[in-house]
Design a protein around this motif. Structure first.
Motif, PDB file in Angstrom:
ATOM      1  N   CYS A 119      63.489  -8.904  -5.877  1.00  0.00           N
ATOM      2  CA  CYS A 119      63.759  -9.820  -4.722  1.00  0.00           C
ATOM      3  C   CYS A 119      65.076  -9.671  -3.999  1.00  0.00           C
ATOM      4  O   CYS A 119      65.135  -9.481  -2.681  1.00  0.00           O
ATOM      5  CB  CYS A 119      63.694 -11.491  -5.130  1.00  0.00           C
ATOM      6  SG  CYS A 119      62.030 -11.980  -5.509  1.00  0.00           S
ATOM      7  N   ALA A 120      66.022  -9.402  -4.737  1.00  0.00           N
ATOM      8  CA  ALA A 120      67.384  -8.642  -4.157  1.00  0.00           C
ATOM      9  C   ALA A 120      67.227  -7.438  -3.391  1.00  0.00           C
ATOM     10  O   ALA A 120      67.885  -7.309  -2.505  1.00  0.00           O
ATOM     11  CB  ALA A 120      68.339  -8.634  -5.418  1.00  0.00           C
ATOM     12  N   ASP A 136      52.390  -9.467 -11.100  1.00  0.00           N
ATOM     13  CA  ASP A 136      52.980 -10.860 -11.268  1.00  0.00           C
ATOM     14  C   ASP A 136      52.842 -11.916 -10.016  1.00  0.00           C
ATOM     15  O   ASP A 136      53.388 -11.537  -8.915  1.00  0.00           O
ATOM     16  CB  ASP A 136      54.435 -10.785 -11.368  1.00  0.00           C
ATOM     17  CG  ASP A 136      55.297 -12.190 -11.941  1.00  0.00           C
ATOM     18  OD1 ASP A 136      54.499 -13.110 -11.520  1.00  0.00           O
ATOM     19  OD2 ASP A 136      56.021 -12.157 -12.721  1.00  0.00           O
ATOM     20  N   GLU A 137      51.928 -12.792 -10.427  1.00  0.00           N
ATOM     21  CA  GLU A 137      51.469 -13.701  -9.128  1.00  0.00           C
ATOM     22  C   GLU A 137      52.757 -14.480  -8.585  1.00  0.00           C
ATOM     23  O   GLU A 137      52.849 -14.658  -7.251  1.00  0.00           O
ATOM     24  CB  GLU A 137      50.546 -14.509  -9.472  1.00  0.00           C
ATOM     25  CG  GLU A 137      49.194 -13.837  -9.570  1.00  0.00           C
ATOM     26  CD  GLU A 137      48.440 -13.260  -8.446  1.00  0.00           C
ATOM     27  OE1 GLU A 137      48.956 -14.095  -7.370  1.00  0.00           O
ATOM     28  OE2 GLU A 137      47.868 -12.323  -8.616  1.00  0.00           O
ATOM     29  N   ASP A 138      53.577 -14.793  -9.476  1.00  0.00           N
ATOM     30  CA  ASP A 138      54.650 -15.718  -8.904  1.00  0.00           C
ATOM     31  C   ASP A 138      55.756 -14.932  -8.056  1.00  0.00           C
ATOM     32  O   ASP A 138      56.335 -15.049  -6.773  1.00  0.00           O
ATOM     33  CB  ASP A 138      55.487 -16.394 -10.274  1.00  0.00           C
ATOM     34  CG  ASP A 138      54.694 -17.305 -10.797  1.00  0.00           C
ATOM     35  OD1 ASP A 138      53.970 -17.830 -10.212  1.00  0.00           O
ATOM     36  OD2 ASP A 138      55.076 -17.630 -12.054  1.00  0.00           O
ATOM     37  N   ARG A 144      55.948 -12.701  -0.271  1.00  0.00           N
ATOM     38  CA  ARG A 144      55.175 -12.872   0.714  1.00  0.00           C
ATOM     39  C   ARG A 144      56.076 -13.706   1.580  1.00  0.00           C
ATOM     40  O   ARG A 144      55.749 -13.477   3.084  1.00  0.00           O
ATOM     41  CB  ARG A 144      53.707 -13.534   0.625  1.00  0.00           C
ATOM     42  CG  ARG A 144      52.849 -12.753  -0.373  1.00  0.00           C
ATOM     43  CD  ARG A 144      51.453 -13.468  -0.282  1.00  0.00           C
ATOM     44  NE  ARG A 144      50.547 -12.685  -1.162  1.00  0.00           N
ATOM     45  CZ  ARG A 144      50.161 -12.710  -2.380  1.00  0.00           C
ATOM     46  NH1 ARG A 144      50.766 -14.070  -3.068  1.00  0.00           N
ATOM     47  NH2 ARG A 144      49.546 -12.006  -3.180  1.00  0.00           N
ATOM     48  N   GLY A 145      56.784 -14.337   1.320  1.00  0.00           N
ATOM     49  CA  GLY A 145      57.954 -14.965   1.976  1.00  0.00           C
ATOM     50  C   GLY A 145      58.990 -14.118   2.697  1.00  0.00           C
ATOM     51  O   GLY A 145      59.623 -14.619   3.657  1.00  0.00           O
ATOM     52  N   SER A 165      52.048 -10.029   5.424  1.00  0.00           N
ATOM     53  CA  SER A 165      52.119 -11.486   5.308  1.00  0.00           C
ATOM     54  C   SER A 165      51.991 -12.149   6.518  1.00  0.00           C
ATOM     55  O   SER A 165      52.590 -11.472   7.425  1.00  0.00           O
ATOM     56  CB  SER A 165      53.037 -11.876   4.153  1.00  0.00           C
ATOM     57  OG  SER A 165      54.205 -11.195   4.841  1.00  0.00           O
ATOM     58  N   SER A 166      52.158 -13.430   6.403  1.00  0.00           N
ATOM     59  CA  SER A 166      52.245 -14.404   7.653  1.00  0.00           C
ATOM     60  C   SER A 166      53.607 -14.317   8.249  1.00  0.00           C
ATOM     61  O   SER A 166      53.787 -14.502   9.249  1.00  0.00           O
ATOM     62  CB  SER A 166      51.536 -15.757   7.551  1.00  0.00           C
ATOM     63  OG  SER A 166      52.552 -16.359   6.353  1.00  0.00           O
ATOM     64  N   ALA A 167      54.423 -14.196   7.141  1.00  0.00           N
ATOM     65  CA  ALA A 167      55.919 -14.228   7.613  1.00  0.00           C
ATOM     66  C   ALA A 167      56.344 -13.153   8.370  1.00  0.00           C
ATOM     67  O   ALA A 167      56.979 -13.149   9.358  1.00  0.00           O
ATOM     68  CB  ALA A 167      56.824 -14.328   6.335  1.00  0.00           C
ATOM     69  N   THR A 168      55.536 -11.704   8.023  1.00  0.00           N
ATOM     70  CA  THR A 168      55.882 -10.733   8.676  1.00  0.00           C
ATOM     71  C   THR A 168      55.293 -10.644  10.015  1.00  0.00           C
ATOM     72  O   THR A 168      55.935 -10.273  10.791  1.00  0.00           O
ATOM     73  CB  THR A 168      55.357  -9.551   7.756  1.00  0.00           C
ATOM     74  OG1 THR A 168      55.857  -9.472   6.519  1.00  0.00           O
ATOM     75  CG2 THR A 168      55.284  -7.750   8.435  1.00  0.00           C
TER      76      THR A 168
END
Length: 263
Positions: A119-120, A136-138, A144-145, A165-168
């Motif tokens: 994430c970083a 990894d689903e989590d 996706r955010g 993703s929707s955010a993108t």
């Protein structure tokens, strides 16, 4: 790869190339759980990735925290996955992830989790253009955010490149709207002020038009005068009983010739 999946992958790669500037050679980060799943299913990772990425060039990476996690879990598959990461991938050390190092200092820890490191790496718009391959689903939900993060996962021995993703997509729409407002970034300050003035004048004229419609709606409607009925549609008045006229009985006259015939 089937035609439908190949077409979807081409479309997604084109989307990221245009909107995220993610172009070959692609940089692929393999999570430890994905490598384990691929080894269990005897999946040739490099060959499948090459087909999925339309035979474009790419480089494989993994992170040190994922290798440490695999080393801490006993089992043949986990050790084979760790060895694959050491042999086939370029390792991203913890020191190369600034945000992860800051979190370790804050928590007084020498280690970080693979999810935090990944994430970083992709935060702030994924400027380095990383592809994340994970089971990894989590972690996938978190990614996706983020904006502009391509994801690859394994589903029933098939590699799938997820759609943006929707955010993108929302970020792309916001940027496109900004380009339209500024003429692609080439508008001068005077042109921006002129457009703003035109918008204000258009808004005021629209408001005046609405007010005129409102006042015209308040005015009472003129009543129409009642017209006389149509004489053709009315019944005629009865003037009384008419006297009956007897019909005269018609008498046939015989001619002279007809009388002689009878005699």
């Amino acid at each position: 790869m089937r035609h439908g999946r190949a077409k979807s992958a081409r479309k997604t790669l084109k989307f990221y190339a245009i909107n995220g500037n993610i172009k070959p050679p692609y940089k692929i980060i393999l999570d430890g759980n994905f490598i384990v799943a691929a080894i269990k299913q005897k999946l040739p990772i490099t060959e499948r990735l090459q087909k999925l990425l339309q035979n474009e060039s790419f480089n494989l990476y993994t992170i040190r925290s994922a290798l440490d996690e695999l080393n801490s879990i006993p089992g043949e598959y986990f050790q084979q996955a760790r060895q694959f990461g050491l042999d086939e991938c370029e390792i991203i050390e913890r020191e190369d992830i600034p945000s992860s190092m800051d979190s370790r200092i804050k928590n007084n820890s020498t280690k970080s989790s693979p999810n935090d490191d990944i994430c970083a790496l992709v935060q702030d718009g994924n400027t380095n253009g990383w592809f994340i391959v994970t089971q990894d689903e989590d972690l996938s939900d978190k990614l996706r955010g983020f904006v502009n993060v391509p994801q690859i996962r394994l589903a029933r021995a098939v590699l799938l490149l997820e759609a943006p993703s929707s955010a993108t997509r929302k970020d792309v729409q916001y940027k496109e709207k900004g380009k339209q407002m500024t003429g692609g970034g080439t508008m001068t300050q005077e042109e921006k002020e002129l457009i703003q003035k035109l918008k204000v004048s258009e808004k005021s004229s629209k408001q005046q038009l609405d007010n005129t419609h409102a006042t015209s709606a308040v005015q009472p409607r003129r009543k129409r005068k009642a017209k006389e009925p149509n004489p053709l549609s009315c019944k005629k008045k009865k003037t009384g009983d008419r006297p009956k006229v007897e019909k005269k009985k018609r008498v046939r006259k015989r001619t002279k010739g007809s009388k002689e015939d009878e005699s």
